[in-house]
Scaffold this active site. Structure first.
Site, PDB file in Angstrom:
ATOM      1  N   ARG A  39       5.376 -62.752   9.043  1.00 14.30           N
ATOM      2  CA  ARG A  39       5.978 -63.825   8.253  1.00 14.30           C
ATOM      3  C   ARG A  39       5.216 -65.142   8.393  1.00 14.30           C
ATOM      4  O   ARG A  39       5.290 -66.003   7.533  1.00 14.30           O
ATOM      5  CB  ARG A  39       7.452 -63.996   8.636  1.00 14.30           C
ATOM      6  CG  ARG A  39       8.283 -64.553   7.501  1.00 14.30           C
ATOM      7  CD  ARG A  39       9.704 -64.946   7.871  1.00 14.30           C
ATOM      8  NE  ARG A  39      10.448 -63.993   8.650  1.00 14.30           N
ATOM      9  CZ  ARG A  39      10.754 -64.179   9.944  1.00 14.30           C
ATOM     10  NH1 ARG A  39      10.351 -65.277  10.588  1.00 14.30           N
ATOM     11  NH2 ARG A  39      11.460 -63.279  10.596  1.00 14.30           N
ATOM     12  N   ASP A  75       4.775 -83.625  -7.839  1.00 14.36           N
ATOM     13  CA  ASP A  75       4.447 -82.344  -8.470  1.00 14.36           C
ATOM     14  C   ASP A  75       3.133 -82.545  -9.217  1.00 14.36           C
ATOM     15  O   ASP A  75       3.089 -83.182 -10.261  1.00 14.36           O
ATOM     16  CB  ASP A  75       5.585 -81.920  -9.411  1.00 14.36           C
ATOM     17  CG  ASP A  75       5.378 -80.523  -9.996  1.00 14.36           C
ATOM     18  OD1 ASP A  75       4.211 -80.117 -10.159  1.00 14.36           O
ATOM     19  OD2 ASP A  75       6.381 -79.852 -10.304  1.00 14.36           O
ATOM     20  N   LYS A  99       0.120 -71.602 -11.956  1.00 14.44           N
ATOM     21  CA  LYS A  99      -0.577 -72.130 -13.130  1.00 14.44           C
ATOM     22  C   LYS A  99      -2.093 -72.049 -12.907  1.00 14.44           C
ATOM     23  O   LYS A  99      -2.665 -70.995 -13.016  1.00 14.44           O
ATOM     24  CB  LYS A  99      -0.094 -73.555 -13.407  1.00 14.44           C
ATOM     25  CG  LYS A  99       1.440 -73.693 -13.395  1.00 14.44           C
ATOM     26  CD  LYS A  99       2.118 -72.915 -14.513  1.00 14.44           C
ATOM     27  CE  LYS A  99       3.623 -72.724 -14.313  1.00 14.44           C
ATOM     28  NZ  LYS A  99       4.432 -73.906 -14.135  1.00 14.44           N
ATOM     29  N   TYR A 106      10.323 -81.463 -14.006  1.00 16.93           N
ATOM     30  CA  TYR A 106      10.456 -80.049 -14.378  1.00 16.93           C
ATOM     31  C   TYR A 106      11.924 -79.647 -14.243  1.00 16.93           C
ATOM     32  O   TYR A 106      12.569 -79.966 -13.243  1.00 16.93           O
ATOM     33  CB  TYR A 106       9.570 -79.251 -13.412  1.00 16.93           C
ATOM     34  CG  TYR A 106       9.490 -77.783 -13.620  1.00 16.93           C
ATOM     35  CD1 TYR A 106       9.011 -77.248 -14.808  1.00 16.93           C
ATOM     36  CD2 TYR A 106       9.858 -76.910 -12.607  1.00 16.93           C
ATOM     37  CE1 TYR A 106       8.909 -75.878 -14.983  1.00 16.93           C
ATOM     38  CE2 TYR A 106       9.756 -75.536 -12.771  1.00 16.93           C
ATOM     39  CZ  TYR A 106       9.284 -75.025 -13.955  1.00 16.93           C
ATOM     40  OH  TYR A 106       9.185 -73.671 -14.113  1.00 16.93           O
TER      41      TYR A 106
HETATM   42  C1  LIG Z   1       5.830 -73.953 -13.653  1.00 13.54           C
HETATM   43  C2  LIG Z   1       6.075 -75.221 -12.955  1.00 13.54           C
HETATM   44  C3  LIG Z   1       6.692 -75.236 -11.709  1.00 13.54           C
HETATM   45  C4  LIG Z   1       7.274 -74.008 -11.067  1.00 13.54           C
HETATM   46  O1  LIG Z   1       6.392 -72.989 -10.812  1.00 13.54           O
HETATM   47  P1  LIG Z   1       6.892 -71.480 -10.650  1.00 13.54           P
HETATM   48  O2  LIG Z   1       5.799 -70.829  -9.912  1.00 13.54           O
HETATM   49  O3  LIG Z   1       7.101 -70.948 -12.041  1.00 13.54           O
HETATM   50  O4  LIG Z   1       8.181 -71.503  -9.878  1.00 13.54           O
HETATM   51  C5  LIG Z   1       6.812 -76.442 -11.066  1.00 13.54           C
HETATM   52  N1  LIG Z   1       6.378 -77.582 -11.627  1.00 13.54           N
HETATM   53  C6  LIG Z   1       5.788 -77.600 -12.827  1.00 13.54           C
HETATM   54  C7  LIG Z   1       5.328 -78.894 -13.386  1.00 13.54           C
HETATM   55  C8  LIG Z   1       5.630 -76.423 -13.543  1.00 13.54           C
HETATM   56  O5  LIG Z   1       5.076 -76.463 -14.760  1.00 13.54           O
END
Ligand SMILES: *Cc1c(COP(=O)(O)O)cnc(C)c1O
Length: 412
Positions: A77, A203, A228, A131
């Protein structure tokens, strides 16, 4: 190639002009995280699959239990060299950062970061452009645990000082914002936060450390949905939090207590994606800007919300603070409603319809930010479409969008 030398390049914290910095980043993307003790002499660290770690004897097991387990095999873990390599690479891309932790999704990364900072009675400042799942977490579980959230106008800048109360503990930022792409004045907000002793969390999914060096800009915790651009191929969910020396112990113990871990196979795919992130981002950025500029001149388009273009709120901060743009932006259509927007999107040939973004393929979705707004209402001339520009040929994408706008016009 010693790690010390690489750290010597990265840890100076000096901004020596964006050209030098981007050159260093391109090189770092190739080298980062490839410590010899993890690669064992091959190019990339292999997939180390493990739950159980075996010890020679009881004494060594006991000795390990009281040692710092960072980058030391302990139990699956807590990771293996496959996960440490990716985490370490992400740290190296953020000058001034101490460590990175990986999570099974971007949302899990946001949750761990917030839970490591906030306690019952605290207040979180959250931009209206956050988000949606970040807002849902704040208004859901955080609220249930006695943590308050106050929504703020993402364009507030230094005016954030007026929103800080006795209980305010942290400021969350997301720049550019989800769906509506406001670029925040991060240095102004960071300056206020530092003066008032507040933690800042950003973020940074849209820009990645390649286009916006969050930690160097004074942010305490830089969060990525690695799903992403890091992964880049729409086939793995993953998140990361990169943080400073001051906050990493709290983040680590919160993550351990929550049992957060990512599989070595997923981490390996993340590392594979990271090596080409620079060239992919460059192409996404170039293609997206060309298409955004083309869209701006079309009669069916009211505004293009691309951070590099003046119609996007905060584009002056984009030009001041970012090394470039990535591939996601919004288009506000002129008039027309739900049906006309659907006619545009449904008939697209090269754009898939689906959540997420940052993969090699183009996507288009309807976006409805009005439901999410608390501090400032969303006002627009017509419906909003969000486009992720993939690696296809831009002329082909433009022809596809041109036909889409004709369908929109016919249906509006
Ligand atoms: C997609 C996204 C997330 C979350 O990512 P996941 O891997 O889908 O949980 C967080 N912040 C932004 C700006 C995003 O576009």
């Amino acid at each position: 190639m010693g790690r010390a030398r690489r750290y010597a390049q990265g840890n100076g914290g000096q901004v020596s002009g964006s050209n030098d910095r981007s050159k260093a980043k391109a090189t770092q993307l190739v080298l980062a995280g490839r410590r010899k003790e993890w690669t064992r002499g091959i190019v990339s660290p292999p997939v180390w699959r493990a739950s159980t770690v075996l010890y020679d004897d009881v004494a060594s097991m006991r000795a390990n239990a009281v040692r710092d387990t960072h980058h030391r095999l302990f139990y699956g873990r807590r990771g293996t060299p496959t996960q440490w390599s990716l985490a370490d690479a992400l740290t190296e891309l953020e000058p001034g950062a101490e460590a990175t932790f990986l999570y099974p999704s971007g949302v899990a990364a946001i949750a761990a970061a917030l839970l490591s900072v906030l306690s019952p009675g605290d207040e979180l400042l959250l931009p209206d452009s956050a988000y949606e799942p970040t807002t849902a977490l704040s208004n859901g579980m955080l609220k249930r645990f006695g943590i308050k959230t106050r929504a703020y106008d993402p364009m507030v800048g230094a005016g954030i000082a007026d929103l800080i109360g006795d209980d305010t503990r942290a400021i969350f930022l997301e720049s550019p914002g989800s769906l509506t792409f406001e670029v925040q004045d991060v240095p102004a907000i960071v300056a206020v936060a530092k003066e008032r002793g507040l933690v800042t969390l950003l973020d940074n999914t849209w820009a990645t450390p390649l286009l916006f060096p969050a930690i160097e800009m004074g942010i305490d915790m830089s969060i990525l949905a690695c799903t992403k651009y890091v992964v880049g191929h729409s086939d793995v969910l993953m998140g990361s939090v990169t943080t400073t020396k001051e906050h990493w112990h709290a983040l680590r113990s919160t993550s351990f207590q929550l049992g957060q871990t990512v599989s070595p196979d997923d981490a390996w795919l993340g590392s594979r994606g990271l090596r080409t992130m620079g060239v992919r981002l460059k192409q996404h950025g170039e293609s997206a800007l060309r298409i955004a500029e083309w869209l701006r001149d079309q009669p069916e388009v009211a505004r293009v919300l691309h951070p590099a273009l003046p119609d996007c709120p905060g584009s002056e901060f984009f030009h001041r603070d970012f090394a470039g743009a990535s591939g996601l932006f919004g288009v506000v259509l002129k008039g027309g409603g739900e049906e006309a927007r659907a006619a545009l999107i449904d008939g697209l040939d090269l754009f898939g319809i689906g959540f997420s973004w940052g993969g090699f393929e183009s996507l288009a979705i309807p976006a409805d930010p009005e439901r999410l707004r608390k501090a400032v209402p969303w006002q627009a001339e017509g419906p909003l479409v969000r486009l992720q520009i993939g690696l296809e040929d831009t002329d082909d994408l433009i022809a596809d969008l041109e036909a889409g706008l004709a369908r929109f016009r016919a249906a509006a």
